[in-house]
Every structure is written in structure tokens, then in C-alpha cells.
Design a protein around this motif. Structure first.
Motif, PDB file in Angstrom:
ATOM      1  N   CYS A  20       0.852  -1.182   0.000  1.00 58.58           N
ATOM      2  CA  CYS A  20       0.000   0.000   0.000  1.00 58.58           C
ATOM      3  C   CYS A  20       0.888   1.232   0.000  1.00 58.58           C
ATOM      4  N   SER A  46       0.390   3.900   1.767  1.00 62.01           N
ATOM      5  CA  SER A  46       0.581   4.210   3.186  1.00 62.01           C
ATOM      6  C   SER A  46      -0.330   3.264   3.962  1.00 62.01           C
ATOM      7  N   LEU A  47      -0.064   3.128   5.251  1.00 60.56           N
ATOM      8  CA  LEU A  47      -0.827   2.151   6.024  1.00 60.56           C
ATOM      9  C   LEU A  47      -1.913   2.847   6.840  1.00 60.56           C
ATOM     10  N   CYS A  48      -3.141   2.392   6.708  1.00 60.46           N
ATOM     11  CA  CYS A  48      -4.257   3.014   7.425  1.00 60.46           C
ATOM     12  C   CYS A  48      -4.269   2.522   8.875  1.00 60.46           C
ATOM     13  N   TYR A  88      -6.408   1.664  11.003  1.00 62.25           N
ATOM     14  CA  TYR A  88      -7.379   0.687  11.494  1.00 62.25           C
ATOM     15  C   TYR A  88      -7.150  -0.692  10.900  1.00 62.25           C
ATOM     16  N   CYS A  89      -6.243  -0.782   9.924  1.00 61.97           N
ATOM     17  CA  CYS A  89      -6.194  -1.964   9.063  1.00 61.97           C
ATOM     18  C   CYS A  89      -5.191  -3.000   9.540  1.00 61.97           C
ATOM     19  N   SER A 124      -0.267  -5.789   4.789  1.00 62.06           N
ATOM     20  CA  SER A 124       0.163  -4.752   3.845  1.00 62.06           C
ATOM     21  C   SER A 124       1.444  -4.090   4.314  1.00 62.06           C
ATOM     22  N   GLY A 139      -5.884  -7.134  -1.381  1.00 61.47           N
ATOM     23  CA  GLY A 139      -4.666  -6.596  -0.786  1.00 61.47           C
ATOM     24  C   GLY A 139      -4.843  -6.220   0.671  1.00 61.47           C
ATOM     25  N   GLY A 140      -3.920  -5.352   1.031  1.00 63.05           N
ATOM     26  CA  GLY A 140      -3.089  -4.497   0.226  1.00 63.05           C
ATOM     27  C   GLY A 140      -3.858  -3.681  -0.808  1.00 63.05           C
ATOM     28  N   THR A 141      -3.124  -3.169  -1.746  1.00 65.31           N
ATOM     29  CA  THR A 141      -3.708  -2.326  -2.779  1.00 65.31           C
ATOM     30  C   THR A 141      -3.336  -2.838  -4.164  1.00 65.31           C
ATOM     31  N   ASN A 154      -7.861   1.350  -4.890  1.00 68.08           N
ATOM     32  CA  ASN A 154      -7.929   2.561  -4.068  1.00 68.08           C
ATOM     33  C   ASN A 154      -8.291   3.733  -4.955  1.00 68.08           C
ATOM     34  N   ARG A 208      -6.905   8.130   5.549  1.00 67.48           N
ATOM     35  CA  ARG A 208      -6.891   7.844   4.121  1.00 67.48           C
ATOM     36  C   ARG A 208      -6.147   8.944   3.378  1.00 67.48           C
TER      37      ARG A 208
HETATM   38  S1  SF4 Z   1      -5.177  -2.561   2.606  1.00 69.07           S
HETATM   39 FE1  SF4 Z   1      -6.467  -0.748   2.244  1.00 69.07          FE
HETATM   40  S2  SF4 Z   1      -7.233  -0.299   4.276  1.00 69.07           S
HETATM   41 FE2  SF4 Z   1      -5.463  -1.621   4.570  1.00 69.07          FE
HETATM   42  S3  SF4 Z   1      -3.667  -0.270   4.818  1.00 69.07           S
HETATM   43 FE3  SF4 Z   1      -3.837  -0.751   2.661  1.00 69.07          FE
HETATM   44  S4  SF4 Z   1      -4.999   0.952   1.804  1.00 69.07           S
HETATM   45 FE4  SF4 Z   1      -5.366   0.965   3.990  1.00 69.07          FE
END
Ligand code: SF4
Ligand SMILES: C[S@@+](CC[C@H](N)C(=O)[O-])C[C@H]1O[C@@H](n2cnc3c(N)ncnc32)[C@H](O)[C@@H]1O
Length: 393
Positions: free
Chosen positions: A13, A15-17, A19-20, A24, A65-67, A100, A137
Motif C-alpha cells: 500500500c 501508506s498504512l491506514c 485501522y487496518c 500490507s 490486498g493491500g492495494t 484505491n 486515508r
Molecule cells: S489494505 Fe487498504 S485499508 Fe489496509 S492499509 Fe492498505 S490501503 Fe489501507
């Protein structure tokens, strides 16, 4: 011939969110996509050597993913072509890519279509900048809306994700936002209640009592409003968090919920697949992308776990997964495939749950009621308890 799914995990990704807790990572600069492609193909080859492919028909491919929208379309195309060449593939194979909404990735949607993608699942999460920021985000509400529009222009099969249960969220505001979301006209929406996962920055904040999320009562109101709106807008809640019109279910996720077979490749991917010796195996690949790649180069696969699924696990999984969908568990199908008759295994628990209005049960099906969809875990626990005590006596 049985249905088969192919899951491809792309563990990167931008960047890392906060809550996730999906697997990733921030990509390393020297990431070679050709190497990655070779590794994915080698993983497919490994599973091809283990299964009797004449027994399966590939009905879905899912890039998750991931993205995965960060993948070059050529890489996506190469994997799709390879899969189609080597598996018996259904004419209407569903091929989903999670995307995304950043502008560069939306610009690639057309190329993804040319690469063979026919379903897009966008990670929108919120339609206003304040909440997008709170969720960590990187995209804006304008980008989110543009991404939805571009996706709809290019694909008929479009879904997007929203997360509710955000800081300061009120039922009234959510009602407007959800209505705005529905008005885009996609046939499918995933609406997730924010969960605070161990090991995430949100979890740390929660432990320090610094995470401001709505009270349980507010969440309940938000939840109730969600069901009301979705129903009045003609959406079927076919799974706990998934809504669709005209039965446009996500075929790939339906495979999971109906405990069918799927191959999982890419770092940290899970699979459930019957090998040619008749054993149904559970597989997990190495989580760490470097270790994953290294292991494939060295051994031809990246399996951290590869073991037969025990009867007990099979029962547990069938219940946990099957009770998440409104169609419920097809008792006859499960008996034919796994030689277990769930109806006979927990008669008292079933009767109790039916009386409580949480499930409906007959000779062919056990299904959650609309209310039961909120208590999948407790329902499963009760059923398993009786099954286990019968097995031990
Ligand atoms: S998988 Fe989606 S929600 Fe999780 S860190 Fe990556 S962009 Fe954010
Ligand atoms: C694996 S993510 C991939 C999507 C894509 N990377 C994105 O974020 O746009 C799939 C979806 O899971 C949901 N999700 C992830 N973590 C969650 C959490 N802690 N609570 C609720 N939903 C979550 C989000 O809606 C997200 O779009």
C-alpha cells in the motif's frame, strides 16, 4: 466438476491506514515486478501439480490486498492469462480487483479492464474529507467520487466499501452519506462497522482511551438506519456486511462463505483446496513479502502451512462461514461433500435458536434470520458446543 476460486494477494500500500490489519507493507524501491510475476506463476504451478484440475472449473479470480490497483496492468494481465490457459475456466468467470480511489489508480481502470478485470471493488470508506482524514486515508472526497464515476463508466460490476462507526458520526449524517453512496447506482455495496484490530494504531489509541468512537447506542442507531435505508432502496443484505441488487453477489466471496475450494497465492494468502489424493488442505503462505519471494525462489512455493483440514475444523468453518450469508448452509450439499449432517449433530441448539428467532432450519437448510445475521459468532458457538459434547460422549 467443482467450482474453484483463485485469490491473489498484493501486499503493498502507498501508506498504512491506522485501522487496518490486513497484510500490507510499504513497497521497497527495488521491487521488481517481473520477479513478482515469476513468483506468482510459480505458485500457480505448485498448486497445479497438487490438484486434479479436470475436477475444477475456475469461476472467480480475486486480486486483493493491500492495494492491488498499484499493480502494473501487465502483471495483472499475465496472471489472468496464465490462469485461463492452465485451468478449465468458466465462460462467465468473475475477475475482481480491489482498487484505491487515488487519481493515478483511477486512471488505470481502463487498462485493468483490458487486462481482463470485469469487477471493481473500490475502498471508498467515507464520502467526506473530515472522516477520510480521521481514517488516515490519502484520498479526498472529490477523488472518491471521481473514482466511483470512472469505475461505473468502465465496468457494469462495481462495488465500493464504506466504514461506519467513525468519530463524531451521527445517524443523521450517515443517513445522508449512505443515500449519496446509493445514488451512484452501483449494484453492490459493502458497509463495514469499524472494528478495532489488535496491533493497529487505532488499537493502541483505544488502549490509551484516546480513540473517540461513537457510543454503542449510537452505533446501534446507525446500524438500524443502515438496514432500513438499504431495504427501502431495494438492496438485499445477502451477507452480514454485503448488499446487492438483482443477486449481483460477489461470486468469489460466496465461494468462501459456501466453503468451496480456492487457491490463495501471494504473501500471507490463505487457501482451501482439495488435492488430487482427496484431502482438503488448508494453506497459508509466508506473510513477509521478502520471505515469501525468497522461499518461492528456493523451494518453488512459499507455504508456511499446508495441512489437511480436520473434521472439527471443517464443521466449525462450515457454520461460521455459512451463517454469515442469508441463504445459509445447504445441509444436503455439506453432507454430500464432507459426510456430516449438521441437522443431526445439534438438535437441541437448533431448536433453541429457532425458538429465539435467530435461525430457520429444515431438512435442507440452516439459515440465519435478519436478526440472526448480527449474532453469527454466538450462534456458531452454541451449535459447536452441542456438537462437541455429542462427539465426546
Ligand atoms: S489494505 Fe487498504 S485499508 Fe489496509 S492499509 Fe492498505 S490501503 Fe489501507
Ligand atoms: C483489504 S481492504 C483493501 C481495499 C483497499 N486497500 C482500500 O483500502 O481501499 C478491504 C476493505 O476492508 C475494510 N476494512 C479494513 N479494515 C477494517 C476495519 N478495521 N474495520 C472495518 N472495515 C475494515 C475496508 O473497508 C477496506 O476497503
Amino acid at each position: 466438476v467443482r467450482q474453484l476460486g483463485l485469490y491473489i494477494h498484493f501486499p503493498y500500500c502507498e501508506s498504512l491506514c491506522p485501522y487496518c490489519d490486513f497484510n500490507s507493507h510499504i513497497p521497497s524501491l527495488n521491487q521488481s515486478f517481473l520477479e513478482l510475476q515469476a513468483a506468482y506463476i510459480q505458485e500457480i504451478d505448485y498448486f497445479l501439480s497438487k490438484i486434479d484440475k479436470t475436477q475444477f472449473c475456475l469461476s472467480s479470480i480475486f486480486f486483493g490486498g493491500g492495494t492491488p490497483s498499484l499493480m502494473p496492468p501487465e502483471l495483472v494481465n499475465a496472471i489472468i492469462q496464465y490462469a485461463k490457459l492452465h485451468f478449465i475456466t468458466s465462460d462467465d468467470v468473475e475477475i475482481t480487483l480491489e482498487s484505491n480511489p487515488s487519481s493515478t489508480e483511477s486512471g488505470k481502470l481502463q487498462q485493468f479492464k483490458q487486462a481482463g478485470i470485469n469487477r471493481i471493488s473500490l475502498g471508498i470508506q467515507a464520502l467526506n474529507d473530515k472522516d477520510l482524514q480521521w481514517l488516515g486515508r490519502k484520498h479526498t472526497a472529490i477523488e472518491a467520487k471521481k473514482a466511483i464515476a470512472i469505475a461505473i463508466n468502465n465496468f457494469t460490476n462495481v462495488s465500493f466499501d464504506l466504514i461506519y462507526g467513525r468519530k463524531d458520526q451521527t445517524p443523521q449524517f450517515w443517513q445522508q452519506e449512505l443515500q449519496e453512496a446509493i445514488d451512484f447506482g452501483t449494484p453492490h455495496l459493502s458497509l463495514y462497522n469499524l472494528t478495532i484490530e489488535k496491533g493497529t494504531p487505532f488499537y493502541t489509541l483505544m488502549r490509551k482511551q484516546q480513540l473517540q468512537i461513537p457510543s454503542e447506542n449510537t452505533i446501534c442507531d446507525i446500524y438500524d438506519i443502515t438496514q432500513q435505508i438499504m431495504q427501502s432502496e431495494g438492496f438485499e443484505r445477502y451477507e452480514v456486511s454485503n448488499y446487492s441488487k438483482n443477486m449481483t453477489y460477489c461470486k468469489h466471496n460466496m465461494l468462501y462463505w459456501q466453503v468451496q475450494d480456492y487457491i490463495g497465492i501471494g504473501a500471507g494468502a490463505h487457501g482451501r483446496i482439495t488435492y488430487s489424493n482427496g484431502e482438503r488442505m488448508q494453506t497459508i503462505t509466508h506473510h513477509n513479502p521478502q520471505k515469501w519471494q525468497h522461499s518461492i525462489t528456493k523451494y518453488g512455493n512459499a507455504l508456511q502451512k499446508e495441512q489437511p483440514i480436520t473434521l472439527h475444523e471443517q464443521i466449525k468453518e462450515t457454520l461460521l462461514m455459512g451463517l454469515r450469508i442469508s441463504h445459509g448452509i445447504n445441509i444436503t450439499d455439506i453432507e454430500r461433500r464432507f459426510y456430516i449432517n449438521l441437522n443431526n449433530m445439534a438438535p437441541m441448539a437448533i431448536e433453541h435458536l429457532v425458538n429465539k428467532g435467530l435461525i430457520v432450519a429444515n431438512n435442507t437448510t440452516i439459515a440465519p434470520t435478519a436478526g440472526g445475521l448480527n449474532f453469527v459468532n454466538s450462534i456458531t458457538k452454541l451449535l459447536l458446543h452441542e456438537i462437541d459434547s455429542n462427539n465426546n460422549s
